[in-house]
Scaffold this motif. Sequence first.
Motif, PDB file in Angstrom:
ATOM      1  N   PHE A  20       0.831  -1.203   0.000  1.00 43.58           N
ATOM      2  CA  PHE A  20       0.000   0.000   0.000  1.00 43.58           C
ATOM      3  C   PHE A  20       0.866   1.254   0.000  1.00 43.58           C
ATOM      4  O   PHE A  20       0.655   2.180  -0.790  1.00 43.58           O
ATOM      5  N   PHE A  21       1.879   1.262   0.875  1.00 45.06           N
ATOM      6  CA  PHE A  21       2.759   2.429   0.945  1.00 45.06           C
ATOM      7  C   PHE A  21       3.691   2.500  -0.265  1.00 45.06           C
ATOM      8  O   PHE A  21       4.031   3.595  -0.718  1.00 45.06           O
ATOM      9  N   PHE A  22       4.077   1.334  -0.775  1.00 43.43           N
ATOM     10  CA  PHE A  22       4.972   1.329  -1.936  1.00 43.43           C
ATOM     11  C   PHE A  22       4.292   1.948  -3.155  1.00 43.43           C
ATOM     12  O   PHE A  22       4.930   2.664  -3.939  1.00 43.43           O
ATOM     13  N   ILE A  23       2.999   1.672  -3.323  1.00 47.13           N
ATOM     14  CA  ILE A  23       2.259   2.248  -4.456  1.00 47.13           C
ATOM     15  C   ILE A  23       2.247   3.778  -4.352  1.00 47.13           C
ATOM     16  O   ILE A  23       2.453   4.487  -5.351  1.00 47.13           O
ATOM     17  N   ILE A  24       2.041   4.293  -3.140  1.00 46.28           N
ATOM     18  CA  ILE A  24       2.043   5.749  -2.937  1.00 46.28           C
ATOM     19  C   ILE A  24       3.436   6.309  -3.200  1.00 46.28           C
ATOM     20  O   ILE A  24       3.593   7.325  -3.900  1.00 46.28           O
ATOM     21  N   ASP A  25       4.463   5.656  -2.653  1.00 46.10           N
ATOM     22  CA  ASP A  25       5.836   6.114  -2.882  1.00 46.10           C
ATOM     23  C   ASP A  25       6.178   6.096  -4.368  1.00 46.10           C
ATOM     24  O   ASP A  25       6.822   7.021  -4.884  1.00 46.10           O
ATOM     25  N   PHE A  26       5.752   5.030  -5.045  1.00 47.57           N
ATOM     26  CA  PHE A  26       6.067   4.904  -6.478  1.00 47.57           C
ATOM     27  C   PHE A  26       5.367   5.994  -7.287  1.00 47.57           C
ATOM     28  O   PHE A  26       5.933   6.513  -8.263  1.00 47.57           O
ATOM     29  N   ALA A  27       4.131   6.341  -6.886  1.00 51.33           N
ATOM     30  CA  ALA A  27       3.411   7.413  -7.584  1.00 51.33           C
ATOM     31  C   ALA A  27       4.161   8.736  -7.430  1.00 51.33           C
ATOM     32  O   ALA A  27       4.341   9.484  -8.409  1.00 51.33           O
ATOM     33  N   PHE A  28       4.610   9.031  -6.219  1.00 52.64           N
ATOM     34  CA  PHE A  28       5.380  10.256  -5.992  1.00 52.64           C
ATOM     35  C   PHE A  28       6.694  10.228  -6.776  1.00 52.64           C
ATOM     36  O   PHE A  28       7.092  11.227  -7.388  1.00 52.64           O
ATOM     37  N   PHE A  29       7.378   9.086  -6.737  1.00 52.70           N
ATOM     38  CA  PHE A  29       8.663   8.965  -7.435  1.00 52.70           C
ATOM     39  C   PHE A  29       8.485   9.123  -8.941  1.00 52.70           C
ATOM     40  O   PHE A  29       9.259   9.818  -9.606  1.00 52.70           O
ATOM     41  N   SER A  30       7.450   8.492  -9.494  1.00 51.55           N
ATOM     42  CA  SER A  30       7.202   8.570 -10.935  1.00 51.55           C
ATOM     43  C   SER A  30       6.907  10.005 -11.355  1.00 51.55           C
ATOM     44  O   SER A  30       7.372  10.474 -12.398  1.00 51.55           O
ATOM     45  N   ALA A  31       6.112  10.703 -10.523  1.00 48.27           N
ATOM     46  CA  ALA A  31       5.797  12.099 -10.836  1.00 48.27           C
ATOM     47  C   ALA A  31       7.062  12.952 -10.844  1.00 48.27           C
ATOM     48  O   ALA A  31       7.199  13.876 -11.654  1.00 48.27           O
ATOM     49  N   ASN A  32       7.979  12.645  -9.948  1.00 48.00           N
ATOM     50  CA  ASN A  32       9.223  13.416  -9.891  1.00 48.00           C
ATOM     51  C   ASN A  32      10.153  13.091 -11.047  1.00 48.00           C
ATOM     52  O   ASN A  32      10.960  13.935 -11.448  1.00 48.00           O
ATOM     53  N   LEU A  33      10.070  11.875 -11.584  1.00 48.91           N
ATOM     54  CA  LEU A  33      10.904  11.535 -12.731  1.00 48.91           C
ATOM     55  C   LEU A  33      10.587  12.417 -13.939  1.00 48.91           C
ATOM     56  O   LEU A  33      11.446  12.632 -14.801  1.00 48.91           O
ATOM     57  N   LEU A  34       9.354  12.930 -13.991  1.00 53.53           N
ATOM     58  CA  LEU A  34       8.984  13.816 -15.090  1.00 53.53           C
ATOM     59  C   LEU A  34       9.779  15.117 -15.057  1.00 53.53           C
ATOM     60  O   LEU A  34       9.869  15.823 -16.060  1.00 53.53           O
ATOM     61  N   LYS A  35      10.365  15.419 -13.879  1.00 56.30           N
ATOM     62  CA  LYS A  35      11.137  16.657 -13.735  1.00 56.30           C
ATOM     63  C   LYS A  35      12.627  16.420 -13.937  1.00 56.30           C
ATOM     64  O   LYS A  35      13.446  17.250 -13.538  1.00 56.30           O
ATOM     65  N   PHE A  36      12.956  15.298 -14.556  1.00 57.04           N
ATOM     66  CA  PHE A  36      14.365  14.953 -14.735  1.00 57.04           C
ATOM     67  C   PHE A  36      15.118  16.056 -15.486  1.00 57.04           C
ATOM     68  O   PHE A  36      16.187  16.496 -15.066  1.00 57.04           O
ATOM     69  N   VAL A  37      14.560  16.511 -16.588  1.00 57.68           N
ATOM     70  CA  VAL A  37      15.242  17.514 -17.409  1.00 57.68           C
ATOM     71  C   VAL A  37      15.304  18.853 -16.687  1.00 57.68           C
ATOM     72  O   VAL A  37      16.269  19.612 -16.832  1.00 57.68           O
ATOM     73  N   ASP A  38      14.278  19.166 -15.884  1.00 57.59           N
ATOM     74  CA  ASP A  38      14.206  20.463 -15.212  1.00 57.59           C
ATOM     75  C   ASP A  38      15.075  20.558 -13.963  1.00 57.59           C
ATOM     76  O   ASP A  38      15.060  21.583 -13.295  1.00 57.59           O
TER      77      ASP A  38
END
Length: 637
Positions: A416-434
């Motif tokens: 349950f917590f891993f899914i939440i962590d992964f959602a946050f992590f994935s969203a942050n990966l979108l800011k890789f270039v920035d």
Amino acid sequence: MEPSSGPQPGDHTGPLDGSMVRLALAAICIVFGDIGTSPLYTLSTVFDTNHGLALSRANVLGVVSLIIWSLMIVVTLKYVTLIMRAHNHGEGGIMALLALASSSVMDRPRLRNALLLIGVFGAALFYGDGVITPAISVLSAVEGLEVAEPLLKPYVVPTALTVLVVLFLVQRRGTAGIGAVFGPVMVLWFGVIAVSGVLNIGRAPAILDAFNPFVGLGFLIRNGWVAFVSLGAVVLALTGAEALYADMGHFGAPPIRLSWFVLVLPALALNYLGQGALLLSDAKAVDNPFFHLFPSMALFPMVVLATVATVIASQAVISGAFSMTKQAMQLGFMPRMGIVYTSEREVGQIYVPAINWLLLIAVVAAVLGFVSSTALGSAYGIAVTGTMMITTFLTFYVVRYAWHYNWALCVFATGFFFIIDFAFFSANLLKFVDGGWFPLMLGAIMFIIMSTWHRGRALMVEEARSHAGSLPLGRYLDGLFAAETIRVPGTAVFLNIDANAVPHALVNNLEHNHVLHERALFVHVKNLDVPYVPRDQRVAITPLGHNCHCIVVAYGFKDEANLPQALRDCEPKGLVIDPAQVSWFLSHATVVATGGKGMPVWRERLFSVMAHNIGNLAAYFKLTANRVIELGSRVEI
């Protein structure tokens, strides 16, 4: 191994007492500085125009709801309720968790090696956090000058850099002198942000609807991709959550939980609600909603208070980097570097010069490269969410293999917590270039260093075992004394990378001097996956005959290495040694990269450079300098 049931630091079974309150106040300073200063930049980053999220009533309510419920689910349920139970004899933090998880799967070597690699990468990401936290915290505080007086904007970055440079320069003096005032300052900080939030909620009481979790869910469903992108900024409200777990060894779980529920969580929730109410009533405040909470006459005092609070938050992260470096050295993932103990009473207060200056260089580069706290927000989330996700992953193995809970329960509890962590992590990966590339680059560099050192040390142990004709130490000595080797008065101590191997220093000493002292001790330092080793269990002595002994000295990953003291600890076991009469023989190995044996050539060369520039081994083990003899050797890996 299930969490130990004996008393831990800060454990209390009775009613609230003075000791608990003092520890709780100290925890407010050390543990909650990072997460406590997150309101400075979280909402301004969420509604940054580059993220594409419109400033509307529904979006403000949805974002504030997500922040509040993220604090409740991730911090309260995950860390306070679950992960703080996964302590390693009272110690927390990702290195302690890694030791606990890896030791629980000792019978599965492949799985253990995989966990080690994953855990080391999580620890490496912490160094990225150690760079971004001081940069974004201090910069966001000093940006209040721009709100108070727009003409001061050109002075924001120079002022922030000055504060940060001074902060790193004073590290060598330790924090004991100023630590006494940190707690009251942070209590004042949380009190002020709570009151400012309450006073501004009256601007738009509708913000209280954010307590409804369905408001946050509705925001995610309604905005789709834009809402997912915004999660990368919402997670900034959780920065510092890892500190609750990492600092367990200093305070214990009960004081940390007391501080969180009584002061920190209410203050944070009220401040975010106040900022949300302000944005509902005045959209122009979006550039810096935190400082716009205060009247103009209070802005300069708040800039000062915020700067002090962010310095405290930064200090906690820097000290955490020093502490984790020491743990990594003890566990064999970092070269031994010089450590300065800055307090005679608190062994945990240390200063690692090499790490301090490397962090300073990286922090200055981050401030000059990103210029604003909003831009730094794009770089911040990846390191934080990556560490959080790895912590959850390692916790599964502790719950399943150390505590032996039902498999389905383990998957549900951590999944349950891993899914939440992964959602946050994935969203942050979108800011890789920035800017997300910055902490990932730092983490990758530290991971390469840590994994290369660990593997290189293992190769050196293999080489040591094959040294001297592959004879174990005992048989080598039997053959040596059969040849009537000349003995001279005194005690010689040879440090040995492997307890059963023949030390290079012994071979080189015999080759050049053709003598051996009348008593020879072969000392092997063994690092255990526990924080501390009791003094009465520190040394194990094995007689080898001919007045020679093998001494295995065990240290935990938070113990201070002191070999002269370890020799004195041999006396109760029947071996009396006067450290003042001992000659220490060290082998200074020149590592030669050969290629094709254990690592790619470039990693072997990197290990060779680290081994060549290793810190002073004698100083690390507290050896008397004028009684140390170094003998060179050539080692091929």
